[in-house]
Write a protein that holds these residues in place. Structure first.
Motif, PDB file in Angstrom:
ATOM      1  N   LEU A   1     -30.806  19.388 -17.421  1.00 25.73           N
ATOM      2  CA  LEU A   1     -31.219  19.273 -15.966  1.00 25.73           C
ATOM      3  C   LEU A   1     -32.001  17.903 -15.794  1.00 25.73           C
ATOM      4  CD1 LEU A   1     -33.135  22.659 -15.096  1.00 25.73           C
ATOM      5  CD2 LEU A   1     -30.881  22.008 -14.365  1.00 25.73           C
ATOM      6  N   VAL A   2     -31.775  17.090 -15.001  1.00 24.19           N
ATOM      7  CA  VAL A   2     -32.429  16.011 -14.729  1.00 24.19           C
ATOM      8  C   VAL A   2     -33.505  16.072 -13.828  1.00 24.19           C
ATOM      9  CG1 VAL A   2     -31.946  13.719 -13.607  1.00 24.19           C
ATOM     10  CG2 VAL A   2     -30.041  14.792 -14.494  1.00 24.19           C
ATOM     11  N   VAL A   3     -34.661  15.425 -14.380  1.00 27.69           N
ATOM     12  CA  VAL A   3     -35.893  15.501 -13.674  1.00 27.69           C
ATOM     13  C   VAL A   3     -36.254  14.494 -13.218  1.00 27.69           C
ATOM     14  CG1 VAL A   3     -38.334  16.368 -14.013  1.00 27.69           C
ATOM     15  CG2 VAL A   3     -36.577  17.110 -15.676  1.00 27.69           C
ATOM     16  N   ALA A   4     -36.652  14.431 -11.631  1.00 29.81           N
ATOM     17  CA  ALA A   4     -36.981  13.468 -10.982  1.00 29.81           C
ATOM     18  C   ALA A   4     -38.339  13.084 -10.600  1.00 29.81           C
ATOM     19  CB  ALA A   4     -36.294  13.598  -9.544  1.00 29.81           C
ATOM     20  N   GLY A   5     -38.871  11.976 -10.511  1.00 32.30           N
ATOM     21  CA  GLY A   5     -40.317  11.994 -10.322  1.00 32.30           C
ATOM     22  C   GLY A   5     -40.580  11.836  -8.554  1.00 32.30           C
ATOM     23  N   GLU A   6     -41.694  11.608  -8.207  1.00 27.83           N
ATOM     24  CA  GLU A   6     -42.072  11.777  -6.655  1.00 27.83           C
ATOM     25  C   GLU A   6     -41.429  11.022  -5.806  1.00 27.83           C
ATOM     26  OE1 GLU A   6     -46.202  10.831  -6.235  1.00 27.83           O
ATOM     27  OE2 GLU A   6     -47.018  12.278  -7.604  1.00 27.83           O
ATOM     28  N   ASN A   7     -40.994   9.841  -6.318  1.00 29.74           N
ATOM     29  CA  ASN A   7     -39.996   8.907  -5.407  1.00 29.74           C
ATOM     30  C   ASN A   7     -38.648   9.125  -5.826  1.00 29.74           C
ATOM     31  OD1 ASN A   7     -42.389   7.824  -4.186  1.00 29.74           O
ATOM     32  ND2 ASN A   7     -42.706   6.227  -5.860  1.00 29.74           N
ATOM     33  N   GLY A   8     -38.005  10.149  -6.447  1.00 34.39           N
ATOM     34  CA  GLY A   8     -36.827  10.416  -6.541  1.00 34.39           C
ATOM     35  C   GLY A   8     -36.155   9.825  -7.805  1.00 34.39           C
TER      36      GLY A   8
ATOM     37  N   VAL B   1     -26.395   9.395 -14.879  1.00 36.17           N
ATOM     38  CA  VAL B   1     -25.982   7.912 -14.490  1.00 36.17           C
ATOM     39  C   VAL B   1     -26.898   7.475 -13.321  1.00 36.17           C
ATOM     40  CG1 VAL B   1     -24.086   6.959 -13.458  1.00 36.17           C
ATOM     41  CG2 VAL B   1     -23.675   9.150 -14.722  1.00 36.17           C
ATOM     42  N   ILE B   2     -27.428   6.306 -13.673  1.00 35.41           N
ATOM     43  CA  ILE B   2     -28.400   5.650 -12.968  1.00 35.41           C
ATOM     44  C   ILE B   2     -27.871   4.374 -12.475  1.00 35.41           C
ATOM     45  CG2 ILE B   2     -30.831   4.754 -12.734  1.00 35.41           C
ATOM     46  CD1 ILE B   2     -30.600   7.663 -13.709  1.00 35.41           C
ATOM     47  N   GLU B   3     -28.059   4.205 -10.862  1.00 35.56           N
ATOM     48  CA  GLU B   3     -27.826   2.834 -10.320  1.00 35.56           C
ATOM     49  C   GLU B   3     -28.523   1.802 -10.450  1.00 35.56           C
ATOM     50  OE1 GLU B   3     -25.369   2.377  -8.173  1.00 35.56           O
ATOM     51  OE2 GLU B   3     -24.925   4.585  -7.246  1.00 35.56           O
ATOM     52  N   GLU B   4     -28.558   0.584 -10.321  1.00 39.69           N
ATOM     53  CA  GLU B   4     -29.139  -0.701 -10.673  1.00 39.69           C
ATOM     54  C   GLU B   4     -30.803  -0.487  -9.935  1.00 39.69           C
ATOM     55  OE1 GLU B   4     -27.540  -4.212  -9.916  1.00 39.69           O
ATOM     56  OE2 GLU B   4     -25.767  -4.263 -10.964  1.00 39.69           O
ATOM     57  N   SER B   5     -30.536   0.206  -8.828  1.00 42.52           N
ATOM     58  CA  SER B   5     -31.814   0.337  -7.970  1.00 42.52           C
ATOM     59  C   SER B   5     -32.819   1.433  -8.679  1.00 42.52           C
ATOM     60  CB  SER B   5     -31.619   0.757  -6.556  1.00 42.52           C
ATOM     61  OG  SER B   5     -30.905   2.108  -6.696  1.00 42.52           O
ATOM     62  N   GLY B   6     -32.153   2.134  -9.688  1.00 45.34           N
ATOM     63  CA  GLY B   6     -33.147   3.149 -10.295  1.00 45.34           C
ATOM     64  C   GLY B   6     -32.618   4.527  -9.654  1.00 45.34           C
ATOM     65  N   ALA B   7     -32.043   4.723  -8.802  1.00 44.10           N
ATOM     66  CA  ALA B   7     -31.457   5.825  -8.163  1.00 44.10           C
ATOM     67  C   ALA B   7     -30.770   7.037  -9.024  1.00 44.10           C
ATOM     68  CB  ALA B   7     -31.013   5.850  -6.782  1.00 44.10           C
ATOM     69  N   ILE B   8     -30.623   8.079  -8.735  1.00 43.62           N
ATOM     70  CA  ILE B   8     -29.929   8.865  -9.645  1.00 43.62           C
ATOM     71  C   ILE B   8     -28.589   9.212  -9.057  1.00 43.62           C
ATOM     72  CG2 ILE B   8     -29.810  11.140 -11.124  1.00 43.62           C
ATOM     73  CD1 ILE B   8     -33.022  11.083 -10.776  1.00 43.62           C
ATOM     74  N   ALA B   9     -27.502   8.518  -9.674  1.00 38.84           N
ATOM     75  CA  ALA B   9     -26.266   8.780  -9.121  1.00 38.84           C
ATOM     76  C   ALA B   9     -25.492   9.919  -9.416  1.00 38.84           C
ATOM     77  CB  ALA B   9     -25.709   7.316  -9.232  1.00 38.84           C
ATOM     78  N   GLY B  10     -25.644  10.541 -10.656  1.00 35.96           N
ATOM     79  CA  GLY B  10     -24.617  11.622 -11.054  1.00 35.96           C
ATOM     80  C   GLY B  10     -25.115  11.743 -12.579  1.00 35.96           C
ATOM     81  N   SER B  11     -24.103  12.426 -13.315  1.00 27.33           N
ATOM     82  CA  SER B  11     -24.355  13.060 -14.676  1.00 27.33           C
ATOM     83  C   SER B  11     -22.951  12.863 -15.282  1.00 27.33           C
ATOM     84  CB  SER B  11     -24.750  14.340 -14.523  1.00 27.33           C
ATOM     85  OG  SER B  11     -24.897  14.596 -15.808  1.00 27.33           O
ATOM     86  N   ILE B  12     -22.977  12.523 -16.568  1.00 31.27           N
ATOM     87  CA  ILE B  12     -21.408  12.655 -17.375  1.00 31.27           C
ATOM     88  C   ILE B  12     -21.782  13.359 -18.406  1.00 31.27           C
ATOM     89  CG2 ILE B  12     -21.883  10.595 -18.214  1.00 31.27           C
ATOM     90  CD1 ILE B  12     -18.710   9.903 -18.150  1.00 31.27           C
TER      91      ILE B  12
END
Length: 217
Positions: free
Chosen positions: A109-116, A178-189
């Motif tokens: 599982l990917v765990v996200a912080g308060e701001n995603g 998988v993380i975008e340059e902005s830090g957003a979570i884009a996916g998983s491989i």
């Protein structure tokens, strides 16, 4: 069947100069044409070379198909094969994390912080080790057991799939966020995804080879 050093040399010459005659190949190697006759026959029989009268030798269907498959594999990017990430919050209880993991049929599982943003990852092994013999574990937050940033290994959507596979093997993990340059979570491989890709490309290569063989009969 293992090719001899001379057969490898012939393949390299044909690759660089196709179409090329047998006499030209022999001259470049520095031997007589009869000397390489059996080598050429073996390479044609294996489908590694093809030959046309008055044209010469060129790479066979087997080699061109394999080369195309390898090219496709190198060109594949993580964004082409990544899956939807299964995300939970840091405050999610371990019990709910376990339920989510089994409902979604994933190993991590990917765990996200308060701001995603990416806060960490948690695996089945992490949860199992933490909950065994710990009666209070189910109600604790998943942040207690997750692997935190910056220790989490990640990839970007533009990374080659081969690089992602190498990272998973090197770090002995089953999947990567998988993380975008902005830090957003884009996916998983995952290793399952990369294995499926290899099988699909291999199956396509076999089908193309069989189709060409049937046409040439």
């Amino acid at each position: 069947m293992q090719l001899t050093a001379r057969q490898h040399e012939i393949m390299e010459i044909v690759k660089q100069h196709e179409p090329i005659t047998g006499d030209q190949i022999a001259e470049m190697i520095g031997v007589s044409r009869p000397t390489i006759r059996s080598d050429l026959a073996v390479l044609v029989m294996l489908g590694m070379l093809d030959a046309k009268p008055k044209v010469g030798y060129f790479l066979g269907t087997q080699m061109t198909t394999a080369a195309e498959t390898l090219k496709q594999l190198h060109e594949k990017r993580v964004k082409d094969v990544m899956s939807r990430p299964v995300i939970v919050k840091e405050s999610t209880t371990i019990q709910d994390a376990v339920i989510t993991m089994f409902l979604e049929d994933v190993g991590n599982l990917v765990v996200a912080g308060e701001n995603g943003e990416l806060a960490g990852v948690v695996s089945r092994k992490d949860l199992l080790k933490f909950t065994l013999g710990n009666a209070a574990a189910p109600q604790m937050p998943v942040s207690m057991v997750m692997t935190r940033q910056p220790k989490v290994v990640t990839v970007s959507p533009e990374d080659p799939v081969l690089d992602a596979a190498a990272k998973m093997i090197h770090h002995q993990v089953d999947s990567l966020p998988v993380i975008e340059e902005s830090g957003a979570i884009a996916g998983s491989i995952s290793t399952e995804t990369t294995t499926r890709l290899l099988l699909e490309l291999a199956a396509a290569e076999v089908s193309a080879h069989e189709r060409d063989r049937s046409v040439n009969r």
